[in-house]
Each structure stands twice: as structure tokens, then as C-alpha cells.
Design a protein around this motif. Structure first.
Motif, short mmCIF file in Angstrom:
data_model
loop_
_atom_site.label_atom_id
_atom_site.label_comp_id
_atom_site.label_asym_id
_atom_site.label_seq_id
_atom_site.Cartn_x
_atom_site.Cartn_y
_atom_site.Cartn_z
N VAL A 107 21.13 14.00 9.68
CA VAL A 107 19.75 13.74 10.12
C VAL A 107 18.77 14.70 9.83
O VAL A 107 17.60 14.41 10.18
CB VAL A 107 19.89 13.06 11.52
N PHE A 150 12.41 14.34 12.24
CA PHE A 150 13.32 14.09 11.02
C PHE A 150 12.69 15.12 9.98
O PHE A 150 11.68 14.54 9.51
CB PHE A 150 13.50 12.68 10.92
N ASN A 209 23.28 11.89 17.89
CA ASN A 209 22.01 12.76 17.54
C ASN A 209 21.33 12.80 18.97
O ASN A 209 21.10 11.85 19.90
CB ASN A 209 20.91 11.70 16.87
N THR A 242 23.14 5.72 15.24
CA THR A 242 23.20 5.72 13.71
C THR A 242 22.34 4.53 13.05
O THR A 242 21.67 4.88 11.93
CB THR A 242 24.60 5.85 13.11
N ASP A 260 18.86 5.76 13.45
CA ASP A 260 18.76 7.06 12.44
C ASP A 260 18.33 6.43 11.22
O ASP A 260 17.54 7.05 10.31
CB ASP A 260 19.84 7.78 12.61
N VAL A 283 16.32 10.17 6.67
CA VAL A 283 17.70 10.31 6.76
C VAL A 283 18.16 9.84 5.49
O VAL A 283 18.36 8.56 5.11
CB VAL A 283 18.10 9.52 7.88
#
Length: 476
Positions: free
Chosen positions: A227, A278, A350, A398, A401, A407
Motif C-alpha cells: 500500500v 498512498f 493498514n 484490503t 485499499d 495500490v
């Protein structure tokens, strides 16, 4: 030095927990009462007052304890949450006292549960005091684990080949019967500590998994999601009412603007502002002027102005989080008795979703439940229960993300679909109290994400679906 007798268990009713972070402290509480002695071992030497320490580099950043995590800690230590509030912690209504913007949409204000907002050092310090006060728990500072001590298992017999290296111990497996400690910073200073159970709470680096390989067992398979999130945080002192009625502001990243922030009230008049992004190009800056400018693009004008005149009481702390990691211990067919891994050693999420401390507490409660059925076969039983505790938080975080184009590893079409799905869900949550409640229950682990599949919730999301649009920059 405690002697370790080769080929037999120590028989002392002794458990050792390696690591005194939130996961280790919760694990020590779960073990208390099931063993005659519990020894908590920590590499760091604890400061005299709550402060960010070397072993918890993320300690300067925003930490909130969800209702689910607070419930577990209050079960472990009745009155603990009230003690934190009395000591200066802040209770905030989840959706009526926090201003929350997810995927570009401001969630509808709904009276729903409470979030405990405290600094990580304050929470950990108070939790450590409670754990250290248990009559069967002792704390050793300034020691690190050098490796496990083992003895051959008393159970013999052939096993099905599973790829582990051949060894004499494979016929019956091995039992971890203690741990070798080294005094931190002192070369050649070792001590063998006998134990019936060793708990690896040493964090996401996965030393317990490496120990399995050294013992001739397969290491757990890993799921990793890169990430590349960077954080920067600073604490401010703001006069009462200086930031309005809200006790916190959360602005999540969007696919078009992969940056976000969290601003929450903590002990006393202190507020902490944590920025994140990110991808390297979106990591927040570390100079005071650029730091506030990064935040200013996402904050309401009045909040920007208040922070601009607030007293900064710390410098800017930075932290990099490269990968989310989940180790699938529950899928291993063979594990040694006497060793379990907990907390971030099993699943590291995360941090932007604020679930880490709650997941660690839920794992500790699962460990306590498994101990009630006795020590034999504990590792496999615990890993199955821990997998249930982390499965949905891992899935939810996830998926969010993967909606970020920054990502890697997700097909662009899938990332766009996830982004639109989350965007539609949050637009529905901005208008529909039922959807807002379901979203918060999923994010905070206060309820099952299955609530998002309720027919009325699904219908509302469909009404807010805009297949031809994506969340634009600057929204929310």
C-alpha cells in the motif's frame, strides 16, 4: 537463570509473552489465571510518563479504540474505559460528534455508539499498569528474544510429508519449552527462561514464523498487499470550543485524491492531526508550513484557521507503512506445541482504518476462550479462532485499499469497480441513516459487514450508483 530440562516440560505452569505492546498486554491478561506465572518480556525500557517509545514508532499517530475494542478491555479490566476517560480521554459519538467523510461523501449524522479517543502512549501506559498489577504477572524490561528452546514431543509416530525439512524431531514433532533471552544492547548476555507456553507478540516482522522454519516446520503462507502509505502527525493545544462542536474530523482518501487525514481530541486540550497518503508522491510533508498546507486542502475553512493559530506542542512525526500482512497460521497442518503468535504477528492491517488495537483485543479474547479448554492442542485451536476474528477486518480494509489506483496488484478495471462500489455506498450513507449505521458497524467492528448486504441497504446503494462517474478531486 531458569534451567530448562531437555526432553520434558518445565511443569511450572509458566507462560512467557514476548512484546509488551497492546497485543502483548492483552495476551498477558488472557493468560492470567490459566498459568501460575506469566512473564511479560519487552525490549524497551519504559519511560516514567506516557511517551512514544522506540518499539512503537507509530505511537505518535492517531489511535482510537472502537466500541468493540473497548468492550473487550472493559471485560478484561472492569472499569478500565471509565478510568481512561477520568484520566483525560475523550468519548465521541461515532456519527454525531465526529465529522466523517468517506470516499468523498459526508456520512449522515446518526447517534450511534462511542469512540474512545486517547493517545497511544496514554492508553498503553494505563493498560500496562493494570496488567502489571495482576498477582501472577511480572514484567521484564530491556530483554529481547534470541530464539525458542525446544524439547522432543512425547507423542511419537509417522507423519504425512508436508515439505518440512527432515529431522529427528519430525517423528513426533517438537514442543517449545522456553525462550532464550538476550539483554538488549549487551553482546553475549543470554538467559534461558523455561515456559509451558511462549506467546510471540513481537509485531509484524514475523519472528515467530521464522522460528517455525528453524524448528523444521513450514512457515505460514503470507498474504501481502503493498500500500506504500506514509504518515505525518503533530499534536496541538486548542482552547475549548476552538474547533467547534465536533470532537474529530475524518477525511478518507479517494481514488482521485489518494490523501486523507484524521483530527481528533485526546487527553486534555490536546488534538492530534495525522495526515496520510498512498504512494510516495502523496506522502505528507514534514515541514510545519507544508504540513498544514497539505491538510488545508481537505479541511473546512474554520478548522484550517483554528489550526493555523493553535499552539503546536510536538514536532512532526513521520511513519511509513509499506504492506498489509496476513499470515495464515490457521491453514498449517502441523505446528509445535507451546508456541503461538498473536496481534500484528498474525495480521497487520493498514492503520488508516483504525482497527489494529481492536483486532489485537479480539484475538486475546479468543486466546482466553481457547485456554478454558486446556493447553493441549492450543496453537491450532487458537489460530482457527484468530482467523475468524481477523477475516472480515482484513477483507474490508484490503478491498478499500484495492480501490486506490496507487495500490499495485489489482487489475485497473477491478480497482475502478471497487472505487465506484465504495463511492456509491458512501453516497448512500450520506443520505440514509440505515446505510450510515451499517458502514460504521463494518468499519468499527461493532457489527458484521454482512449488514451492508441487507436488502434495504443494497437498494439504497443501487439508487446512488453512478456507473459513469468517479469521485472527483477535492470532494469532501
Amino acid at each position: 537463570m531458569d534451567p530448562v530440562r531437555s526432553g520434558s516440560r518445565s511443569g511450572t505452569g509458566h507462560a512467557v509473552v514476548l512484546g509488551a505492546g497492546i497485543g502483548g498486554l492483552c495476551a498477558a491478561r488472557a493468560l492470567s489465571g490459566h498459568f501460575e506465572r506469566v512473564t511479560l518480556v519487552e525490549r524497551d525500557t519504559f519511560p516514567g510518563a506516557p511517551a512514544v517509545r522506540r518499539g512503537v514508532p507509530q505511537g505518535a499517530h492517531v489511535h482510537s479504540l472502537t466500541a468493540a475494542g473497548a468492550e473487550v478491555l472493559d471485560g478484561f479490566f472492569p472499569g478500565f474505559v471509565a478510568e481512561l476517560v477520568d484520566g483525560g480521554g475523550t468519548f465521541a459519538g461515532a456519527l454525531d460528534e465526529l465529522d466523517i467523510v468517506f470516499f468523498g461523501s459526508r456520512l449522515r449524522q446518526v447517534p450511534l455508539g462511542r469512540v474512545l479517543q486517547v493517545s497511544r502512549p496514554f492508553l498503553e501506559d494505563r493498560l500496562r499498569e493494570r496488567v502489571a498489577a495482576l498477582p501472577d504477572v511480572s514484567l521484564r524490561q530491556g530483554f529481547e528474544a534470541a530464539g525458542p528452546i525446544t524439547a522432543e514431543s512425547v507423542t511419537a509416530g509417522p507423519v504425512t510429508p508436508d515439505g518440512a525439512p527432515a529431522s529427528a524431531a519430525r517423528a513426533g514433532g517438537v514442543r517449545v519449552s522456553g525462550v532464550r533471552l538476550a539483554r538488549a544492547g549487551t553482546a553475549g548476555s543470554f538467559e534461558d527462561l523455561a515456559a509451558d507456553l511462549v506467546v510471540d507478540a513481537m509485531g509484524r516482522a514475523g519472528r515467530g514464523a521464522a522460528w517455525l522454519r528453524s524448528l523444521g516446520y513450514p512457515a505460514p503462507a503470507e498474504k501481502r498487499l503493498h500500500v506504500d502509505v506514509g504518515y505525518a502527525s503533530r499534536r496541538f493545544r486548542v482552547p475549548p470550543g476552538g474547533l467547534g462542536a465536533a470532537k474529530g474530523v475524518l477525511v478518507g482518501a479517494t481514488p482521485a485524491r489518494p490523501r486523507g487525514l484524521v483530527l481528533t481530541q485526546q487527553e486534555g486540550d490536546a488534538w492530534v492531526l495525522s495526515l496520510y497518503g498512498f504512494g510516495r508522491g502523496n506522502h505528507p510533508p514534514e515541514t510545519p508550513e507544508e504540513f498544514l498546507a497539505f491538510a488545508g486542502a481537505m479541511l473546512p475553512a474554520a478548522t484550517r484557521e483554528a489550526l493555523g493559530t493553535a499552539e503546536a506542542i510536538t514536532g512532526i512525526s513521520s511513519f511509513k507503512y509499506p504492506d498489509c500482512v496476513r499470515r495464515e497460521y490457521h491453514r498449517l497442518r502441523r505446528v509445535p506445541e507451546g508456541l503461538v503468535s498473536v496481534g500484528d504477528a498474525v495480521c497487520s492491517l493498514n492503520p488508516i482504518y483504525g482497527a489494529g488495537m481492536t483486532v489485537a483485543a479480539l484475538e486475546a479474547r479468543a486466546l482466553q476462550t481457547c485456554l478454558a479448554d486446556g493447553p493441549e492442542g492450543l496453537p491450532r485451536r487458537f489460530y482457527r479462532e484468530a482467523a475468524r476474528a481477523v477475516r472480515l477486518p482484513w477483507l474490508f480494509s484490503t478491498m478499500a485499499d484495492r480501490a486506490m489506483p496507487q495500490v499495485p496488484g489489482t487489475h485497473p478495471a477491478v480497482a475502478r469497480l471497487l472505487g465506484r462500489a465504495f463511492g456509491a455506498t458512501m453516497r448512500a450513507a450520506a443520505a440514509d441513516a440505515r446505510v450510515a449505521t451499517s458502514v460504521w458497524n463494518a468499519v468499527s467492528l461493532s457489527g458484521s459487514p454482512a449488514g451492508l448486504a441487507h436488502p434495504l441497504v443494497t437498494a439504497s446503494v443501487v439508487r446512488h450508483w453512478s456507473p459513469g462517474t468517479a469521485t472527483g478531486p477535492g470532494k469532501g
